[in-house]
Structures are given as structure tokens and as C-alpha cells.
Write an enzyme that holds these catalytic residues in place. Sequence first.
Site, PDB file in Angstrom:
ATOM      1  N   GLY A   1      57.722  40.608  24.769  1.00 38.90           N
ATOM      2  CA  GLY A   1      56.470  41.131  25.339  1.00 38.90           C
ATOM      3  C   GLY A   1      55.744  42.172  24.518  1.00 38.90           C
ATOM      4  O   GLY A   1      54.526  42.289  24.590  1.00 38.90           O
TER       5      GLY A   1
ATOM      6  N   ASP B   1      57.973  48.365  34.785  1.00 37.03           N
ATOM      7  CA  ASP B   1      57.768  47.875  36.146  1.00 37.03           C
ATOM      8  C   ASP B   1      58.749  48.607  37.064  1.00 37.03           C
ATOM      9  O   ASP B   1      58.491  49.733  37.475  1.00 37.03           O
ATOM     10  CB  ASP B   1      57.989  46.355  36.101  1.00 37.03           C
TER      11      ASP B   1
ATOM     12  N   LEU C   1      64.238  49.740  31.089  1.00 44.68           N
ATOM     13  CA  LEU C   1      64.077  50.925  30.257  1.00 44.68           C
ATOM     14  C   LEU C   1      65.205  51.929  30.467  1.00 44.68           C
ATOM     15  O   LEU C   1      65.700  52.539  29.509  1.00 44.68           O
ATOM     16  CB  LEU C   1      62.732  51.572  30.579  1.00 44.68           C
TER      17      LEU C   1
HETATM   18  P1  IMP Z   1      61.476  46.345  34.665  1.00 43.98           P
HETATM   19  O1  IMP Z   1      62.907  46.375  34.264  1.00 43.98           O
HETATM   20  O2  IMP Z   1      61.292  45.895  36.080  1.00 43.98           O
HETATM   21  O3  IMP Z   1      60.743  47.642  34.394  1.00 43.98           O
HETATM   22  O4  IMP Z   1      60.798  45.178  33.848  1.00 43.98           O
HETATM   23  C1  IMP Z   1      60.407  45.309  32.553  1.00 43.98           C
HETATM   24  C2  IMP Z   1      60.068  43.976  31.938  1.00 43.98           C
HETATM   25  O5  IMP Z   1      59.689  42.993  32.892  1.00 43.98           O
HETATM   26  C3  IMP Z   1      58.873  44.122  31.018  1.00 43.98           C
HETATM   27  O6  IMP Z   1      59.271  44.503  29.722  1.00 43.98           O
HETATM   28  C4  IMP Z   1      58.252  42.758  31.077  1.00 43.98           C
HETATM   29  O7  IMP Z   1      58.836  41.910  30.111  1.00 43.98           O
HETATM   30  C5  IMP Z   1      58.574  42.248  32.464  1.00 43.98           C
HETATM   31  N1  IMP Z   1      57.441  42.440  33.400  1.00 43.98           N
HETATM   32  C6  IMP Z   1      57.326  43.353  34.392  1.00 43.98           C
HETATM   33  N2  IMP Z   1      56.161  43.257  35.035  1.00 43.98           N
HETATM   34  C7  IMP Z   1      55.486  42.254  34.412  1.00 43.98           C
HETATM   35  C8  IMP Z   1      54.173  41.664  34.617  1.00 43.98           C
HETATM   36  O8  IMP Z   1      53.366  42.044  35.482  1.00 43.98           O
HETATM   37  N3  IMP Z   1      53.862  40.644  33.762  1.00 43.98           N
HETATM   38  C9  IMP Z   1      54.691  40.193  32.781  1.00 43.98           C
HETATM   39  N4  IMP Z   1      55.906  40.711  32.556  1.00 43.98           N
HETATM   40  C10 IMP Z   1      56.299  41.729  33.376  1.00 43.98           C
END
Ligand code: IMP
Length: 179
Positions: A43, A101, A106
Site C-alpha cells: 500500500g 486504521d 502499526l
Molecule cells: P490496521 O492494522 O487496521 O491499522 O490496518 C492497516 C492496513 O490495512 C493498512 O496498511 C492498509 O493496507 C489496510 N487498510 C486499512 N484501511 C484501509 C482502507 O480504507 N483501504 C485500503 N486499505 C486499508
Amino acid sequence: MGKYIQSTLISVAELKEMTTRLGQQITADYQDKELVMVGILRGSVVFMTDLMRAINLPMVIDFMSVSSYQGTKSSGVVRIIKDIDVDITDKHVLLVEDIVDTGLTLDYLRKIIMERKPASLAVCTAFDKRAARKIEVPVEYVGLQVPNAFVVGYGLDYQQHYRNLPDLEILADDGVDDE
Ligand code: IMP
Ligand code: MG
């Protein structure tokens, strides 16, 4: 039908402004230091290429690949698929993410990077989906806030598609299953 592109959320011009601003801020904050920029695949690729060219510092870059996502919902399980090749001991590491998200990816990444004893660690994300956070995690550099919707483009995907869209778009669901 399933998913369709609903509307543009952030334009190419706004993205350009964002990376210029972040690049200037990072350049100022790390004066006289060398950076190791670590992009999280896949991403962050588009953002990484813009951001690195907006930073005026000596640097090396590397990439890491983790899996945490199934469809549009976070599983909370993070797995390293490809690790970095550079030694980051005593180095100033800047982790580059596409979007934070839930914060789970992270949070996990910060922990494994810190175990390798860098001189410093900071995170730069293009987008911050603050309302979706499940765990508090420090994010030193934030490009732009986004609403709690699923976004694609500028490197971000839905099932590996749409990464090549030059701006950030909202992906909507028409309620009809794809499968
Ligand atoms: P987290 O662990 O929930 O913070 O997710 C992080 C990862 O999920 C990001 O690096 C993205 O690859 C993916 N992600 C989260 N939200 C979105 C979105 O709205 N669109 C596309 N990818 C997302
Ligand atoms: Mg992804």
C-alpha cells in the site's frame, strides 16, 4: 455488482501538497541525520515514491511486507511476509504506511522495529482513519485525516485492485454480493 467507486475524496493536487508538506517537515526535523525509510508493502509504494523525493536528506530505503487484512476487515493478526534487508541498529528509521486504521498493524510493527535498537523510530502515514482506531499507537507524521470509510487508490487496494488510481476514492457497497 458488489463494490464500486463512489467519489473522489482527495485529489491529485491535494496529495501533491500533502507530500510536499510532509517532506519539508521531515527534512527540517532530521537535519544532519541519515534516514532509513521503510515502506510497508504494498500500500505505501505510491506514497513512498512521492515522499522520498520530497525529503532532502541522505537516505536509504527498504521495504517490508506484512499481512493483516482479509477483504475489508482487520483480523488483528500480523505476519511478516518479507523482512527488510538493511541493518537498522543505531539508524534513524522512518516507517512509511499508507493508512492507519485500527492501529493493530502499526502497533506490532513498532514493537519489532524497536527490538532491533534503532537510534530512533518515527512513523509517517499518508492517511489516518482516526475513528477506526482500536489501539492507541503513536503516529509522528500524518498526511491527511480520512473518514471511517473504505478508501482505494494512491496505492491503496480492495482485494489488490485500484492501487493505480491517481487520487484517493471512496469505495462503496451496493449490497449485492460479489461471490
Ligand atoms: P490496521 O492494522 O487496521 O491499522 O490496518 C492497516 C492496513 O490495512 C493498512 O496498511 C492498509 O493496507 C489496510 N487498510 C486499512 N484501511 C484501509 C482502507 O480504507 N483501504 C485500503 N486499505 C486499508
Ligand atoms: Mg492493504
